[in-house]
Enzyme design. Structure first.
Site, PDB file in Angstrom:
ATOM      1  N   GLY A  95       1.985  17.035  55.488  1.00 29.18           N
ATOM      2  CA  GLY A  95       0.834  17.637  56.151  1.00 29.18           C
ATOM      3  C   GLY A  95       0.502  19.017  55.602  1.00 29.18           C
ATOM      4  CG  LEU A  96       0.148  19.308  52.102  1.00 28.48           C
ATOM      5  CD1 LEU A  96      -1.074  19.129  51.207  1.00 28.48           C
ATOM      6  CD2 LEU A  96       1.391  19.428  51.239  1.00 28.48           C
ATOM      7  CB  CYS A  97       1.421  24.449  56.591  1.00 25.72           C
ATOM      8  SG  CYS A  97       3.183  24.425  56.716  1.00 25.72           S
ATOM      9  CG  ASN A  98      -4.911  23.110  55.493  1.00 19.24           C
ATOM     10  OD1 ASN A  98      -5.780  22.647  56.221  1.00 19.24           O
ATOM     11  ND2 ASN A  98      -5.134  24.101  54.654  1.00 19.24           N
ATOM     12  CB  THR A 111       0.076  26.197  60.707  1.00 16.41           C
ATOM     13  OG1 THR A 111       0.930  26.549  59.629  1.00 16.41           O
ATOM     14  CG2 THR A 111      -0.094  24.697  60.745  1.00 16.41           C
TER      15      THR A 111
END
Ligand SMILES: *Cc1c(COP(=O)(O)O)cnc(C)c1O
Length: 835
Positions: A390-393, A126
Site C-alpha cells: 500500500g506504500l503508505c499512500n 499517511t
C-alpha cells in the site's frame, strides 16, 4: 537475452548510448562503483571530522560547545541555500524526519483557540492524512480539479473560525507524479492570511531541486526527509516562511533549550525564547553529530553527482527508459504484462510532471494479477531493492486500483494488512510494486530490471494443452517401490536439521515427528520467534537429540565459531519447570510465530541466553513449547496451531511440472485461490528425491548450484529403491498423492508447501544464493505461488491396544506406499482410518 518485444525501448537505449548522454559517461553512472564511492567518501569525510573535532552540547562557553553552535548555524545556512531560500525570509528547523516536521506544524494549529480547518490532496502520504484527526473540520480533495475550484474561490471554509491549512505532496511517493507548485501562489492570492500551505517535499527533493527564491510563491511550511536526499544522516527538516511564523506563537508545549526561563515550584511561569524560530521549535538537544554529517553529505553528494538539477536530468532520462521498457512488455499472446499506474497529466521524461518512480502491477498471460509478494520475493533473490504493498499512500493506491472505501474495509476485515501475502482480493490487487531511481541508479539497473521482468513474468508461448511427456519406462511404475531415504527433525525452529540415525525407530505424533520444533529462539525485545529469513546464520546452529544422555546438544558451526567463546552447550530434554523463567511458570511468555501468538516458556539461565545471543548477535532467549498429548490424542500442538489446514482437493491439470496453470483453472481477470496450505507450518513436511533430482538437473543446466534437501526443511525424504531402473523416476508424483503408508503407519497429504526465499540459505555456510528459488519460480509456480514438497500429517489408528498405536514409529529405510484418491478408496486398512 531474447529480443524484447519493444523496439522503441531498445532503440532508445541505443540512441542514448550513441548520443553519449553526459550523465551516463564516466564510471560513476555506469556501474555500482558510484554507490560505493559515494558511501565511502561520505563516511570517510564524516569520520575525519569526528576524529579531528570535539563537538560539545551547545549553549555553553566551552570551546567544544562553541564549535558545535558555529557548525550547526553554518549548516543551517548551507541547507537553506540549497533551496535558494533567503535566511531573511526563511528559517530551518531540524527534526527527526518529515513526519516530525508535519507534527510540529500540526501542534501549532491544534493549539489555536478556535481549532483549524484542514484540507489535503488525495495523493498524500499517511503522514499528512493523520493531521485530519486533530482538525475541527477536514476535507480530502479527490482530484486536482477540486483543488482548482476551491483555490480559485475567495471564500474560506466557514465551518471553522480558526485558520486553515492546505497540505499536499510535491511528488507522490506512490507513483512519482509531481503536483503543481503553482497552487501555493494561487491559494495565497485568493485566500489571504487565513489559509496556510504545507508542502510535503520529502519525495520530491530526493531527485529534484526545489526553488524557494520567491517567498511570495513559496509554501508556508515545507517538510523534507534529508536521508532520502543523501542516504545519511537520518535527519529531517522543516522550512518555515518567516512571514507565517506567528502561528507558532500559540504552541503550548516547551522543552529543553526552547525556553529562556522556567519557574516551577511556588509559581508556574516560563519565558519562551524569542530570538529565532528554530530556537523556539527545536525541543531538547539537537542531533548535533547528524547535523555535522549533513555537511559532509551535501559536499560529497555535490562533488559526485553535481547539482540537484543534474540529478533530476539523469533520473528523468532513466525513468523514461524504464517506463518504456516496462510498459512495452507483452506475453506471447499479445497481452500486456504490466499495468503502470501513471497519472494522465504526467509524462515520463518531463521532470515538471513526473519523478523517477514507477508503480505497477503484473498480469499473467490470462490477464490475472500476479501477487506482489511473489514479485517481492523474486526481486529480493535477484537483489533488486523495490517496495510493494500500500506504500503508505492510501488515497493514491485506492484511486489507482479502483478500490472503493467499502472494498478496502472488507479487505481489511478479510485479513488483508499492509505487508501480508494475501494481496489479491476478489480479483483485484490490494497493493502495487514500486521502483524508484536515484542519483546513483544506472542505465544497467534499468535494463537489468526490464530483463528480470521479462525472464520471470513474460510467458512466451501459451501453455501446452497436452500434459508433459512422462519419462518412458520399460516397466510399469508400480513395480518400482519407494522407501524413506532420510528422516530429519529441526529441534530448534529455523536452526539446522538433526538426521535421525538409520534404523532408529523414531516416534511420530499427531503434531509431528518427536522433538521436531520443540524449541525456538525468541527475540528479547519483541518476543517474536527468530527465523532464517532474517537471521541466515541460524543455519549454523546445529542441534542434536541425544537420547542416551537425555540432552539437547547444540553446536555452533563455521563462521559462528569465530564469533563465540563457547561452541557447544547442552540443555536437558526433561522439561524441569525450575529451568524456566519464574514469571513464565505462571504467566507464559508469548512466542510469536507467523504473527500469531503461541505460548512458549523461556529458559531463565543467562548462560543459555548468552550462548545464543553471542552466536547470532541479537539479544534472544531459548524457549520451549509446552508438552502436548502422547500422540494419540486429538489436540494439536500449539506450535502448529497456525497451520491453517485445509483439505487438499485435486484440480485436474494443476500439477503440470514446468508449466503455468492450465487455462481451465484461471478465468481471465481472476485469481483463484487454491485449496493449498498458506502457512509454512505443518506437522510434517515430505519431499521426494525424484523431484529434488529433477530440480537440481534444471539448476545445474543453468550453471547454478544444486540444492540440498535440508534447505526445504523436509522431515521425510521419500526416494525410489535402488533397484528401480534409471528413467523410472517420477518427479512431482507427490502432487497426486493423497495418503502415504510408511512402514506400518498411515499419513495424510494436506497440500503443497508454499516457498519463499528462505530456501536460498545454504545450510552449510549460511550464505544466501539465488537458487533454488529462481528455478523453482520458473518451474513450480502455480497461480503466482511457488510450491515444493507436501504438508503431511500422521493418521493415528483407532483405540486398539497394539504397540503400533501406543508408540507409533517410522525409520529410515521403511518401505513407502503412495495412494491416490482412487487407490485410497480401495484400501481397506486406510479406509478404516479415514472414514
Ligand atoms: C517518505 C515520505 C514521507 C515520510 O517521511 P519520513 O521522513 O519517513 O517521516 C512523507 N511524504 C512523502 C511524500 C514521502 O516520500
Amino acid at each position: 537475452m531474447e529480443q524484447l518485444d519493444c523496439t522503441g525501448y531498445d532503440e532508445a537505449i541505443e540512441e542514448l548510448r550513441q548520443r553519449e548522454y553526459p550523465m551516463l559517461q564516466g564510471t560513476t553512472y555506469l556501474d555500482h562503483a558510484g554507490t560505493t564511492l559515494y558511501a565511502k567518501s561520505l563516511i570517510e569525510r564524516f569520520s575525519a571530522d569526528m576524529i579531528t573535532n570535539l563537538y560539545g552540547n551547545p549553549h555553553s562557553a566551552s570551546n567544544s560547545s562553541q564549535l558545535t553552535t558555529r557548525r550547526v548555524e553554518d549548516i543551517r545556512l548551507r541547507l537553506l541555500k540549497l533551496f535558494n531560500a533567503d535566511p531573511e525570509e526563511f528559517d530551518i528547523v531540524f527534526v527527526a524526519n518529515a513526519t516530525a516536521g508535519v507534527k510540529l506544524v500540526v501542534e501549532a494549529f491544534r493549539d489555536q483557540e478556535e481549532g483549524f480547518w484542514y484540507g489535503y490532496h488525495r495523493d498524500s502520504h499517511t503522514s499528512l492524512i493523520g493531521v485530519r484527526e486533530t482538525a475541527a473540520h477536514h476535507r480530502c480533495f479527490a482530484s486536482d480539479e477540486e483543488v482548482h475550484q476551491w483555490a480559485d474561490s475567495e471564500e474560506l471554509d466557514n465551518e471553522v473560525a480558526g485558520p486553515g491549512l492546505f497540505a499536499y505532496p510535491a511528488q507522490s511517493n506512490m507513483n512519482g507524479r509531481r503536483l503543481p507548485l503553482e497552487w501555493l501562489q494561487r491559494i495565497r492570492q485568493t485566500k489571504h492570511s487565513g489559509m496556510y500551505t504545507l508542502l510535503d517535499a520529502a519525495a520530491l527533493v530526493s531527485t529534484s531541486p526545489l526553488d524557494l527564491s520567491e517567498p511570495d510563491n513559496a509554501p508556508d511550511f515545507t517538510v523534507l526527509s534529508l536521508y532520502k536526499m543523501f542516504g545519511f544522516p537520518d535527519l529531517g527538516a522543516l522550512i518555515v516562511r518567516k512571514a507565517s511564523s506567528s502561528i507558532f506563537d500559540r504552541r503550548r508545549y516547551f522543552g529543553g533549550g526552547t525556553v529562556e526561563m522556567v519557574v516551577c515550584l511556588k509559581e508556574q511561569w516560563h519565558a519562551k525564547k524569542l530570538d529565532t524560530l528554530h530556537e523556539r521549535l527545536e525541543d531538547g538537544t539537537l542531533p548535533i553529530h547528524s547535523i555535522v554529517a549533513l555537511d559532509a553529505a551535501i559536499s560529497v553528494h555535490g562533488e559526485l553527482f553535481g547539482s540537484l538539477r543534474r540529478v533530476s536530468e539523469h533520473t528523468t532520462v532513466l525513468a523514461a527508459l524504464l517506463y518504456q521498457g516496462i510498459s512495452s512488455l507483452r506475453h506471447g499472446n499479445g497481452l500486456n504484462v504490466c499495468q503502470v499506474y501513471k497519472e494522465l497529466s504526467s509524462t515520463y521524461g518531463d521532470a515538471s510532471t513526473q519523478g523517477p518512480i514507477i508503480a505497477f502491477n503484473l498480469r499473467n498471460h490470462l490477464g490475472g494479477w500476479v501477487s506482489n509478494a511473489e514479485v517481492e520475493k523474486l526481486a529480493a533473490v535477484k537483489n533488486f531493492q523495490l517496495r510493494t504493498g500500500g506504500l503508505c499512500n492510501p488515497g493514491g493506491v485506492a484511486s489507482s486500483l479502483g478500490l472503493a472505501p467499502w472494498e478496502m474495509k472488507e479487505n481489511f476485515s478479510a485479513g488483508q494488512r499492509c505487508g501480508n501475502e494475501n494481496d489479491i482480493f476478489r480479483a483485484k490487487p490490494t497493493g502495487m510494486v514500486r521502483v524508484s531511481l536515484g542519483a546513483m541508479s544506472t542505465l544497467k539497473d534499468v535494463t537489468s530490471f526490464v530483463d528480470f521482468l521479462h525472464e520471470f513474468f513474460v510467458q512466451e508461448a501459451p501453455p501446452m494443452d497436452t500434459p508433459p511427456v512422462t519419462p518412458l519406462s520399460t516397466e510399469p511404475p508400480t513395480t518400482c517401490q519407494l522407501h524413506v531415504e532420510s528422516l530429519s527433525i529441526y529441534p530448534v525452529k529455523s536452526c539446522a536439521a538433526f538426521s535421525v540415525p538409520p534404523g532408529k525407530a523414531w516416534e511420530v505424533r499427531r503434531e509431528g515427528l518427536a522433538w521436531d520444533r520443540e524449541w525456538c529462539l525468541v527475540h528479547e525485545g519483541t518476543g517474536a520467534a527468530l527465523s532464517q529469513k532474517r537471521y541466515p546464520k541460524m543455519a549454523l546452529i546445529r542441534p542434536s537429540i541425544d537420547l542416551e544422555e537425555g540432552v539437547l546438544r547444540i553446536k555452533l558451526m563455521g563462521a559462528l565459531q569465530d564469533a563465540t567463546s563457547r561452541h557447544e552447550m547442552t540443555v536437558p530434554l526433561s522439561a524441569d519447570p525450575r529451568m524456566f523463567s519464574a514469571e513464565d511458570v505462571y504467566r507464559e511468555s508469548n512466542a510469536k510465530v507467523c504473527g500469531e501468538s503461541i505460548q512458549a516458556k523461556s529458559y531463565r539461565s543467562t548462560d543459555i541466553s548468552y550462548f545464543f545471543t553471542q552466536a547470532l548477535g541479537v539479544a534472544c532467549h531459548l524457549a520451549r513449547f509446552p508438552a502436548v498429548g502422547n500422540g494419540t490424542g486429538s489436540m494439536a500442538s500449539p506450535r502448529h496451531s497456525k497451520a491453517h489446514l485445509q483439505k487438499y482437493q485435486k484440480a485436474r491439470g494443476m500439477h503440470i511440472p514446468g508449466a503455468f496453470p492450465d487455462a481451465c483453472l484461471l478465468t481471465p481477470g481472476t485469481v483463484v485461490s487454491k485449496p493449498i496450505l498458506l502457512s509454512n507450518e505443518s506437522p510434517i513436511l515430505t519431499i521426494s528425491r525424484s523431484s529434488l533430482n529433477r530440480l537440481n538437473e534444471l539448476i545445474k543446466a543453468e550453471g547454478g548450484k544444486a540444492a540440498q534437501a535440508e534447505v526445504f526443511r523436509a522431515n521425510i525424504v521419500v526416494a525410489q529403491n535402488l533397484d528401480c531402473l534409471p528413467g523410472a523416476e517420477q518427479p512431482y508424483a507427490e502432487d497426486d498423492w493423497r495418503y502415504l503408508q510408511i512402514g506400518q503407519q498411515y499419513f495424510e497429504m494436506l497440500g503443497a508447501c508454499r516457498r519463499c526465499q528462505m530456501v536460498c540459505v545454504d545450510q552449510q555456510t549460511a550464505e544466501r544464493n539465488q537458487e533454488p528459488f529462481v528455478t523453482l519460480s520458473k518451474t513450480r509456480r502455480f497461480d503466482g505461488r511457488v510450491y515444493f514438497g507436501e504438508h503431511t500429517c500422521h493418521l493415528p489408528m483407532g483405540d486398539t491396544w497394539s504397540p503400533l498405536v501406543q508408540n507409533p514409529t517410522i525409520a529410515v529405510g521403511d518401505p513407502v506406499r503412495s495412494f491416490g484418491q482412487d487407490e485410497a478408496d480401495q484400501d481397506s486398512g486406510l479406509w478404516a482410518l479415514v472414514s
